[in-house]
Every structure is written in structure tokens, then in C-alpha cells.
Scaffold this active site. Structure first.
Site, PDB file in Angstrom:
ATOM      1  N   SER A  46       0.811  -1.214   0.000  1.00  0.00           N
ATOM      2  CA  SER A  46       0.000   0.000   0.000  1.00  0.00           C
ATOM      3  C   SER A  46       0.845   1.265   0.000  1.00  0.00           C
ATOM      4  CB  SER A  46      -0.947   0.006   1.192  1.00  0.00           C
ATOM      5  OG  SER A  46      -0.246   0.291   2.366  1.00  0.00           O
TER       6      SER A  46
ATOM      7  N   LYS B 260       0.660   4.881   7.075  1.00  0.00           N
ATOM      8  CA  LYS B 260       0.108   5.556   5.890  1.00  0.00           C
ATOM      9  C   LYS B 260       0.535   7.022   5.913  1.00  0.00           C
ATOM     10  CE  LYS B 260      -2.866   2.419   4.052  1.00  0.00           C
ATOM     11  NZ  LYS B 260      -2.152   1.234   4.527  1.00  0.00           N
TER      12      LYS B 260
END
Lengths: 201, 181
Positions: free
Chosen positions: A47, A108
């Protein structure tokens, strides 16, 4: 056995247990440091490509500065906090507890702070969002990050499970800020750079 | 010297096993801090079970970080992922489906409580600890009793059998209020 003998035995017993006590305490203190001050952990998954490799990258997480400065951010409420905040800036890498799986820590990029307006572009959203209807049928949506929440997205928009799927994340799940990325072999330490560009208006 | 040696041990115990905490506020009355009591209750906060990944059950009393202001709040779990809950007034919808990894929490006192009826389903990751026992006052020492409204609350929850857990996207569509222009 009189009382003095007993005390002497107790002291000699304690002295011989000393190495064990010292080493146990060292482990416990090391654990407390990694829990409260900073830690180094391996990452996996696609990701955050290309910032973090699919495997083999380690991140050094700063877990203390947000404890010292986060209340300032929270007090802003619906007012957008200035991006020059020393502790937390849009574009920095953060780690937080996944809101849908309490056993996982996720890394993230921080996109929005309370009060920011976020545009959710269905065409750049992960495939799982589009599989039911055709992408064109989904409108572009805008939302405002509520107080005490933040908005995160992965760098690899094609394969990421982030705020585009589960919405804004409460600050209670914040774990720390990633300060550096380490690759063990060949040894390489990169400082984290801000991955966002601002569009002037 | 001896006392300092056990400080790291106590800190780790506090961090991963459990600790004692006073309960402030009336939101869990009459289970905790009932009207008849003029002192704060002291409860045991069990951090071991939540951290080792033990599943929560409907009816558990838990301490969690409020999604509204990050304060620690004590509430009871009404419903877990996959359940349908009938909500109480401040919430905009009559029924809500609890998404993956989330729970519906409410105080035992329906009027003095800022709970899921105000802020919606909460992530289980926000839960800091479970509250299995009341420690003080000693007259109520023991396990935390079930909610006086347990029966009514059970009727408000439908276990969605055969229905898959609500997709996160649908849940988010609820949470995101479109910006008025």
C-alpha cells in the site's frame, strides 16, 4: 536459627539473584522505551509503494512527540490547524491502529487534519470500491474531516485500504510518526520526506 | 534501592495487565456511581484481555478513548460487528448496522451519557481496557453487574444471521455528510 542468621541468608540470596534482576529490568525498560518513546518495526504490504517496499523495509517510529503536542492540535476543533505545526504536518508518514482490525498497526501518509476538506476521487480509489458499479457512476465526493479525526491514504492508490474505505480515523488510534525508513541489507537509512505538493491559488 | 528496582515491573504491569481507576460521572449509573453513593467507584481495568486479542462480548463494560475528544470514557458494549441496533433519539437513523471491527457502546444511564447514540459506532481499536470488577466501595465489591436495562437492550439488537458484515464503504457513506454548497 536466630534472626541474624536469617537476615544474612536473605541478603546473600538477594545478592546472588542480582544478575537476574538486572537483566529482567533491562528487558522491561527496553520494552517501556519502545512503547512510549520510539520503536523500530518491520513493514509489509504494497500500500505504501514506492515509499516503502513490499517487504524488508523497517520504520523508526517516534511515539513521544505526539503525546507532548497532540492536545494543541485537538484544541483547534473545527479550525484547520496550521501546517507548520512542529509535531504533525500533512504529508508526514504516521502509524496508527487500524480502525477495522485492532491487532494491526498501519503506516500511511497523513492527508487531512480536523477541518480540512477532502475530495474522494472514485477514479483513483482502490478497485474494491468500484467493483459493484462502474467507476463512472460514482460521483466525486467531498467531506470535511471532523474534530479529533485525521485522514490517511496510502501512496499506492491502486492497492491501499485507508480512509477512502473506512473514513476519517479518530486520534485515539494514533500511534506515532515515522521519522526514518531503514533497509537492513544493503544498509540504508532514509529520512522521511514530505510527499505532498501544494497547489497555489 | 529495592523499591526502585520494581518500578519497571510495575509500569509494565500497569501497561499490559491492568490497573485501578476511579469512575467519574453518572453515565454508568446505577451499575457504577449510583445515585445513593456519594463517593466515586473504583474499578479494575483489565488491559490483558483486550491486548491479547480476546473477543469482546455484548454486555461487557469497557473503557475507551472517546472519538469526540480523546478522553477516556466508560461504557457498555451493546452490539458488535454484524449486528443491527435500534438507536435512541440523538442518532439520525432508527436502525444502524455495525460495520467490521466496530461496536455500539452506551452508558447504563440513558440521559447523562454521551455514547454511540451521539457519535455512532466506535472502532474496537479505541478500547483501552475491559472492566470486570468493582473494587470499591466494598459493599459492591465483585463482578460488574449486568445493566438494569439488559433485557430492553437485548431487544434492540438484531443478530444479523446470514447477512455478511456491512461493507465498510456503505458504513462510510453514512458517516460522510456531503458538504452543502
Amino acid at each position: 536459627m536466630d534472626r541474624l542468621d536469617f537476615r544474612r541468608m536473605l541478603w546473600s540470596g538477594l545478592r546472588s539473584a542480582r544478575p537476574a534482576v538486572v537483566s529482567i529490568n533491562a528487558v522491561l525498560i527496553w520494552h517501556l522505551v519502545t512503547e512510549h518513546i520510539g520503536s523500530i518495526k518491520p513493514t509489509e504490504g504494497p500500500s505504501m509503494l514506492p515509499t516503502l517496499a513490499n517487504g524488508g523495509d523497517w520504520v523508526i517510529t517516534d511515539r513521544i512527540s505526539h503525546r507532548l503536542t497532540l492536545p494543541k492540535i485537538l484544541r483547534h476543533g473545527d479550525q484547520p490547524p496550521s501546517n507548520s505545526h512542529p509535531s504533525l504536518t500533512r504529508g508526514s508518514l504516521i502509524s496508527y491502529k487500524s480502525p477495522i482490525d485492532r491487532t494491526r498497526l498501519v503506516c500511511k501518509r497523513l492527508i487531512g487534519l480536523p477541518g480540512d476538506m477532502i475530495c474522494i476521487n472514485p477514479h483513483s480509489a482502490p478497485a474494491s470500491l468500484n467493483d459493484q458499479k462502474s467507476g463512472a457512476a460514482r460521483p466525486v465526493r467531498h467531506t470535511v474531516v471532523p474534530a479529533n479525526h485525521f485522514w490517511v491514504q496510502g501512496d499506492n492508490l491502486a492497492a491501499t485500504l485507508d480512509s477512502q474505505t473506512y473514513g476519517p480515523v479518530p486520534f485515539g488510534l494514533f500511534d506515532g510518526q515515522v521519522r526514518a525508513i531503514v533497509r537492513l541489507w544493503p544498509l540504508e537509512i532514509r529520512r522521511v520526506s514530505n510527499g505532498l505538493d501544494y497547489i497555489d491559488n | 534501592m529495592g523499591a526502585v528496582t520494581c518500578l519497571p515491573f510495575l509500569a509494565v504491569l500497569n501497561l499490559h495487565v491492568g490497573t485501578l481507576m476511579t469512575v467519574k460521572g453518572r453515565s454508568m449509573s446505577p451499575t457504577l456511581n449510583p445515585e445513593s453513593s456519594n463517593m466515586f467507584d473504583v474499578v479494575y481495568m483489565d488491559r490483558w484481555d483486550p491486548q491479547t486479542g480476546k473477543k469482546f462480548a455484548r454486555g461487557d463494560v469497557v473503557v475507551l478513548k472517546s472519538p469526540v475528544d480523546n478522553e477516556l470514557i466508560i461504557k457498555r458494549i451493546l452490539a458488535l460487528e454484524g449486528d443491527l441496533v435500534q438507536t435512541l433519539p440523538p442518532y439520525p437513523d432508527a436502525w444502524v448496522a455495525i460495520p467490521q471491527g466496530h461496536a455500539w457502546v452506551e452508558g447504563d444511564e440513558p440521559f447523562h451519557s454521551r455514547d454511540s447514540n451521539k457519535f455512532g459506532p466506535v472502532s474496537l481499536s479505541l478500547i483501552d481496557s475491559k472492566v470486570p470488577w468493582i473494587v470499591f466501595p466494598f459493599s459492591r465489591f465483585g463482578t460488574v453487574p449486568p445493566s438494569p436495562r439488559a433485557r430492553a437492550n437485548r431487544d434492540r439488537v438484531r443478530r444479523a444471521k446470514g447477512i455478511e458484515v456491512v461493507r465498510m464503504e456503505q458504513a462510510m457513506a453514512r458517516r460522510l455528510k456531503p458538504e452543502s454548497t
